[in-house]
Design a protein around this motif. Structure first.
Motif, PDB file in Angstrom:
ATOM      1  N   LEU A 250      36.800-121.274  -5.101  1.00 34.12           N
ATOM      2  CA  LEU A 250      35.916-121.843  -5.555  1.00 34.12           C
ATOM      3  C   LEU A 250      34.740-120.952  -6.110  1.00 34.12           C
ATOM      4  N   GLU A 251      33.835-121.308  -6.559  1.00 33.37           N
ATOM      5  CA  GLU A 251      32.544-120.298  -7.386  1.00 33.37           C
ATOM      6  C   GLU A 251      31.510-121.243  -7.056  1.00 33.37           C
ATOM      7  N   LEU A 252      30.233-121.015  -6.616  1.00 34.09           N
ATOM      8  CA  LEU A 252      29.309-121.808  -6.490  1.00 34.09           C
ATOM      9  C   LEU A 252      28.149-121.605  -7.244  1.00 34.09           C
ATOM     10  N   SER A 253      27.552-122.440  -8.297  1.00 27.45           N
ATOM     11  CA  SER A 253      26.768-121.373  -9.450  1.00 27.45           C
ATOM     12  C   SER A 253      25.198-121.011  -8.761  1.00 27.45           C
ATOM     13  N   ASP A 254      24.403-120.834  -9.346  1.00 25.32           N
ATOM     14  CA  ASP A 254      23.161-120.396  -8.510  1.00 25.32           C
ATOM     15  C   ASP A 254      21.855-120.875  -8.015  1.00 25.32           C
ATOM     16  N   ASP A 255      21.887-122.303  -9.268  1.00 21.48           N
ATOM     17  CA  ASP A 255      21.438-123.104  -8.777  1.00 21.48           C
ATOM     18  C   ASP A 255      21.919-124.155  -7.102  1.00 21.48           C
ATOM     19  N   GLY A 256      23.540-123.943  -7.140  1.00 21.32           N
ATOM     20  CA  GLY A 256      23.864-124.834  -5.675  1.00 21.32           C
ATOM     21  C   GLY A 256      24.315-126.249  -6.047  1.00 21.32           C
ATOM     22  N   ASN A 257      24.185-126.262  -7.029  1.00 19.60           N
ATOM     23  CA  ASN A 257      24.769-128.152  -8.247  1.00 19.60           C
ATOM     24  C   ASN A 257      26.225-127.914  -8.817  1.00 19.60           C
ATOM     25  N   GLU A 258      26.694-126.416  -9.454  1.00 18.13           N
ATOM     26  CA  GLU A 258      27.996-126.943  -9.979  1.00 18.13           C
ATOM     27  C   GLU A 258      29.277-126.005  -9.020  1.00 18.13           C
ATOM     28  N   LEU A 259      30.489-126.116  -9.123  1.00 12.96           N
ATOM     29  CA  LEU A 259      31.222-125.963  -8.636  1.00 12.96           C
ATOM     30  C   LEU A 259      32.492-125.503  -9.174  1.00 12.96           C
ATOM     31  N   VAL A 260      33.261-124.155  -9.124  1.00 18.13           N
ATOM     32  CA  VAL A 260      33.830-123.388 -10.685  1.00 18.13           C
ATOM     33  C   VAL A 260      35.298-123.607  -9.629  1.00 18.13           C
ATOM     34  N   TYR A 261      36.683-124.257 -10.407  1.00 23.31           N
ATOM     35  CA  TYR A 261      37.618-123.813  -9.881  1.00 23.31           C
ATOM     36  C   TYR A 261      38.445-123.217 -11.530  1.00 23.31           C
ATOM     37  N   THR A 262      39.059-122.131 -10.885  1.00 21.02           N
ATOM     38  CA  THR A 262      39.783-121.560 -11.986  1.00 21.02           C
ATOM     39  C   THR A 262      41.014-121.868 -11.837  1.00 21.02           C
ATOM     40  N   TYR A 263      41.677-121.797 -12.852  1.00 23.24           N
ATOM     41  CA  TYR A 263      43.085-121.804 -12.198  1.00 23.24           C
ATOM     42  C   TYR A 263      44.497-121.150 -13.831  1.00 23.24           C
ATOM     43  N   ASP A 264      45.272-121.379 -13.648  1.00 27.49           N
ATOM     44  CA  ASP A 264      45.540-121.007 -15.120  1.00 27.49           C
ATOM     45  C   ASP A 264      46.774-121.636 -15.424  1.00 27.49           C
ATOM     46  N   THR A 265      46.918-121.811 -16.889  1.00 23.98           N
ATOM     47  CA  THR A 265      47.312-122.767 -17.740  1.00 23.98           C
ATOM     48  C   THR A 265      49.492-123.340 -17.567  1.00 23.98           C
TER      49      THR A 265
END
Length: 308
Positions: A250-265
Motif C-alpha cells: 500500500l501507498e499512503l498519500s502525503d496528507d495521510g488521508n488515502e491508501l492506494v492499492y495497485t494491482y494488475d487487471t
C-alpha cells in the motif's frame, strides 16, 4: 477467413543503409478497425506507403485482398484508399470535381449517385460547389477521405486522420469511421492520439524502431497489460502504513488521508478481499473508495520505453 491484408517478412532498407522496417509480419482481418501506434520515426508511414504501392519494399510480400502489391499492383491498388497526413488537394477545384476526378484515376465510370452519397455521409454535400481553398482544415480533411473513398475501396488507410482537427470535429470523424466500418470497409489508422485508438480500434499494433513489438485485441491488451488502482479515503488520518498491512504494498498519500492499492487487471479479487479483511482487523475504516484503470496511452508509453 482469409485476411484482407497479409504482410509477410517485410523489410525496407534505404540506400543510406537506414533500416526503416525489419521483418514485419502482420495480418489484418476483413471489416476490422486496426490502429497502428508508434512514436515518430517508428516506421508507421513507411509501412503504409509500401502497402499502398508508394514505396517499394526491400524484402517480403504484401497481399491486399489476395492481390500481390508488386506483381498485381493494379488490382491491389484499386482495393485501397489512402488518406495521407498532408492535405494535398487542388485548391482551385470544387469539392465535387476533385472527388469525381479521383474516381476517374482508377478507371471507374462516372457515378454521381455514389459521389453524392459519400459527400452526404461526410457532411460535405452543402459544400459540393465550393472551392477547396475556401474550406476549413477539418473540411479539407473530410474531402481527403471522400477522395479516398471515391473508387469504392475495400481497405481504407487513415494516416493521422485527425491531426490538427479540433476536439469536436475529431469526435465527429470517429463516427464517420465507425459508419464506414459498418458498410464493410476495413480501416487501418495511424494516430498520435491514443484516445482515438482507445475509442475506435478493434485491435492495436505497436511499432518501434521498424519492428512490430505487439499486436493484440484492444480489450485483451488493456486486460493483460493494464493496471488498476484502488484508492481508499480514510475516516481518520494515518501517520504511516501499519506493519500488519505491509504485504499488500500500500501507498499512503502525503496528507495521510488515502491508501492506494495497485494491482494488475488479470485477477486480484482475492488480493482485494484479503486487503479489506486486513483493514477491518487493523481497525482502519474508510468512507469512500474509487478505482482507476490504466489507459491505453499509459500501456503504450510503457511498451515503447521498454524497447529503448
Amino acid at each position: 477467413m482469409q485476411p484482407i491484408i497479409s504482410v509477410s517478412n517485410l523489410s525496407k532498407t534505404y540506400a543510406s543503409g537506414f533500416s526503416a522496417l525489419k521483418n514485419i509480419n502482420l495480418d489484418i482481418s476483413r471489416g476490422e478497425i486496426f490502429a497502428l501506434l508508434g512514436p515518430n520515426g517508428a516506421g508507421k508511414t513507411t509501412l503504409i506507403s509500401i502497402i499502398c504501392g508508394i514505396v517499394n519494399p526491400t524484402e517480403g510480400t504484401v497481399l491486399a485482398d489476395g492481390h500481390d502489391i508488386v506483381r498485381d499492383y493494379r488490382d491491389a491498388r484499386s482495393r485501397i484508399g489512402l488518406v495521407p497526413q498532408e492535405l494535398t488537394t487542388d485548391a482551385f477545384e470544387t469539392v465535387w470535381a476533385t472527388v469525381s476526378f479521383s474516381r476517374g484515376l482508377f478507371g471507374k465510370p462516372a457515378n454521381p449517385a455514389h459521389i453524392e452519397k459519400i459527400l452526404k455521409d461526410l457532411s460535405l454535400w452543402e459544400k459540393k460547389d465550393s472551392k477547396i481553398m475556401t474550406l476549413s482544415g477539418g473540411m479539407k480533411r473530410r474531402v481527403m477521405i471522400a477522395k479516398a473513398l471515391s473508387h469504392e475501396p475495400q481497405i481504407l488507410f487513415l494516416d493521422e486522420p485527425t491531426a490538427g482537427v479540433d476536439v469536436e470535429l475529431r469526435r465527429d470523424m470517429w463516427e464517420v469511421v465507425r459508419s464506414l466500418r459498418e458498410t464493410g470497409v476495413t480501416i487501418i489508422l495511424t494516430t498520435h492520439y491514443i484516445e482515438e485508438a482507445e475509442q475506435m480500434a478493434d485491435r492495436v499494433g505497436v511499432i518501434s524502431h521498424g519492428e512490430i513489438i505487439l499486436i493484440e485485441d484492444k480489450a485483451e491488451l488493456m486486460h493483460k497489460l493494464g493496471r488498476k488502482q484502488l484508492t481508499l479515503q480514510l475516516q481518520q488520518r494515518l501517520e504511516q502504513v501499519p506493519a500488519e498491512l505491509s504485504s499488500h504494498g500500500l501507498e499512503l498519500s502525503d496528507d495521510g488521508n488515502e491508501l492506494v492499492y495497485t494491482y494488475d487487471t488479470q485477477g486480484e479479487r482475492t488480493g482485494i478481499t484479503a486487503l479489506l479483511k486486513d483493514l477491518n482487523d487493523a481497525g482502519i475504516r474508510f468512507k469512500d473508495l474509487q478505482t482507476k484503470q490504466s489507459s491505453l496511452e499509459e500501456i503504450f508509453v510503457n511498451l515503447v520505453s521498454e524497447r529503448r
